[in-house]
Design a protein around this motif. Structure first.
Motif, mmCIF file in Angstrom:
data_model
loop_
_atom_site.group_PDB
_atom_site.id
_atom_site.type_symbol
_atom_site.label_atom_id
_atom_site.label_comp_id
_atom_site.label_asym_id
_atom_site.label_seq_id
_atom_site.Cartn_x
_atom_site.Cartn_y
_atom_site.Cartn_z
ATOM 1 N N PHE A 1 0.910 -1.114 0.137
ATOM 2 C CA PHE A 1 -0.147 0.035 0.007
ATOM 3 C C PHE A 1 0.951 1.171 0.015
ATOM 4 C CE2 PHE A 1 -2.562 3.043 2.212
ATOM 5 C CZ PHE A 1 -3.673 3.340 1.552
ATOM 6 N N GLY A 2 1.912 1.292 0.885
ATOM 7 C CA GLY A 2 2.900 2.454 0.894
ATOM 8 C C GLY A 2 3.630 2.547 -0.283
ATOM 9 N N LEU B 1 6.580 12.446 4.886
ATOM 10 C CA LEU B 1 6.029 11.562 5.686
ATOM 11 C C LEU B 1 6.066 11.787 7.353
ATOM 12 C CD1 LEU B 1 7.020 7.966 4.100
ATOM 13 C CD2 LEU B 1 5.016 9.469 3.435
ATOM 14 N N ILE B 2 5.047 12.026 7.946
ATOM 15 C CA ILE B 2 5.071 12.209 9.447
ATOM 16 C C ILE B 2 4.197 11.492 10.205
ATOM 17 C CG2 ILE B 2 4.569 14.243 10.963
ATOM 18 C CD1 ILE B 2 5.082 16.328 8.709
ATOM 19 N N ALA C 1 -0.213 0.092 14.563
ATOM 20 C CA ALA C 1 -1.221 -0.008 13.578
ATOM 21 C C ALA C 1 -0.516 -0.110 12.194
ATOM 22 C CB ALA C 1 -1.906 1.297 13.545
ATOM 23 N N GLY C 2 0.876 -0.061 12.041
ATOM 24 C CA GLY C 2 1.406 -0.094 10.900
ATOM 25 C C GLY C 2 1.891 1.018 10.080
ATOM 26 N N LYS C 3 1.932 2.178 10.682
ATOM 27 C CA LYS C 3 2.480 3.417 10.079
ATOM 28 C C LYS C 3 4.109 3.441 9.687
ATOM 29 C CE LYS C 3 2.124 5.782 13.944
ATOM 30 N NZ LYS C 3 1.434 4.845 14.938
ATOM 31 N N THR C 4 4.874 2.781 10.408
ATOM 32 C CA THR C 4 6.154 2.385 9.919
ATOM 33 C C THR C 4 6.331 1.448 8.859
ATOM 34 O OG1 THR C 4 7.128 3.302 12.100
ATOM 35 C CG2 THR C 4 8.542 1.819 10.852
ATOM 36 N N THR C 5 5.423 0.478 8.987
ATOM 37 C CA THR C 5 5.415 -0.578 7.788
ATOM 38 C C THR C 5 5.240 0.083 6.411
ATOM 39 O OG1 THR C 5 5.155 -2.525 9.572
ATOM 40 C CG2 THR C 5 4.435 -2.628 7.210
ATOM 41 N N PHE C 6 4.005 1.086 6.607
ATOM 42 C CA PHE C 6 3.636 1.894 5.381
ATOM 43 C C PHE C 6 4.691 2.600 4.971
ATOM 44 C CE2 PHE C 6 2.314 5.811 3.874
ATOM 45 C CZ PHE C 6 1.405 5.495 2.678
ATOM 46 N N ALA C 7 5.418 3.295 5.638
ATOM 47 C CA ALA C 7 6.653 4.299 5.292
ATOM 48 C C ALA C 7 7.701 3.369 4.686
ATOM 49 C CB ALA C 7 6.894 5.080 6.697
ATOM 50 N N ARG C 8 7.977 2.245 5.416
ATOM 51 C CA ARG C 8 8.962 1.468 4.942
ATOM 52 C C ARG C 8 8.748 1.013 3.173
ATOM 53 N NH1 ARG C 8 10.403 -1.436 10.522
ATOM 54 N NH2 ARG C 8 12.033 -0.195 11.192
ATOM 55 N N GLY C 9 7.507 0.652 3.358
ATOM 56 C CA GLY C 9 7.026 0.200 1.810
ATOM 57 C C GLY C 9 7.254 1.362 0.826
ATOM 58 N N MET C 10 6.786 2.563 1.271
ATOM 59 C CA MET C 10 7.014 3.715 0.369
ATOM 60 C C MET C 10 8.474 4.103 -0.058
ATOM 61 S SD MET C 10 5.308 7.504 0.698
ATOM 62 C CE MET C 10 3.737 6.858 0.547
ATOM 63 N N LEU D 1 -3.404 9.670 6.341
ATOM 64 C CA LEU D 1 -3.671 8.088 6.119
ATOM 65 C C LEU D 1 -3.744 7.776 7.649
ATOM 66 C CD1 LEU D 1 -3.516 5.391 4.800
ATOM 67 C CD2 LEU D 1 -1.160 5.459 5.090
ATOM 68 N N LYS D 2 -5.035 7.132 7.891
ATOM 69 C CA LYS D 2 -5.304 6.580 9.354
ATOM 70 C C LYS D 2 -5.153 5.176 8.950
ATOM 71 C CE LYS D 2 -8.313 6.568 13.173
ATOM 72 N NZ LYS D 2 -9.246 6.926 13.899
#
Length: 156
Positions: A19-20, A108-109, A41-50, A126-127
């Motif tokens: 998704f990121g 990304l914050i 909740a996955g914020k860092t996982t999302f950021a790592r993907g991006m 993004l929540k």
């Protein structure tokens, strides 16, 4: 102004990272993404993907202690990943240089509430939240995001 929003279920960490990457493909210099969600909740996982998709950095470190990690995307655009969890007072943001980056970088914050009044208008939110079968992603922003996100589906 009417807002714009999309919701997507994310079954696991790999789906969150994809998704990121998919959302990152729609970003450009001057875009700020507010990453909202509880711990885990996955914020860092999302950021790592991006970050992996845009800058080629696999397993990017969390900026929990450094507060900001800087990267350069494949096209040369600066990409900043900030984790403001440890910020206690808005004045602590002065040293981070985030406001200087809003015009020419992708930012990304995590924990954007710590930005207070300093968050740029037009930031996409993004929540991420825990759901019975993984996570749920909710994207919201102003109408300027409607055309850019038209047809967006990270599931392919």
């Amino acid at each position: 102004m009417t807002g714009y929003s999309l919701d997507f279920p994310l079954t696991d960490a790999a789906a969150t990272a994809r998704f990121g990457a998919a959302l990152g493909a729609r970003l450009r210099a001057g875009d700020t993404i507010q990453l909202v969600g509880d711990l885990g909740a996955g914020k860092t996982t999302f950021a790592r993907g991006m970050i992996a998709a845009l800058a080629g950095v696999e397993d990017a470190p969390s900026p929990t202690y450094t507060l900001v990690q800087a990267y350069e995307t494949h096209d040369g655009t600066p990409l900043l990943h900030a984790d403001l969890y440890r910020i206690e007072d808005e004045s602590e943001l002065d040293e981070l240089g985030l406001e200087d980056a809003f015009e020419d970088s992708i930012v990304l914050i995590e924990w954007p509430d710590r930005m207070g009044r300093r968050m740029p208008e037009g930031a996409l939110t993004l929540k991420l939240s825990l759901a019975p079968e993984g996570r749920m992603a909710h994207i919201s922003g102003g109408t300027e995001w409607k055309d850019r996100l038209d047809g967006f589906d990270p599931r392919g």
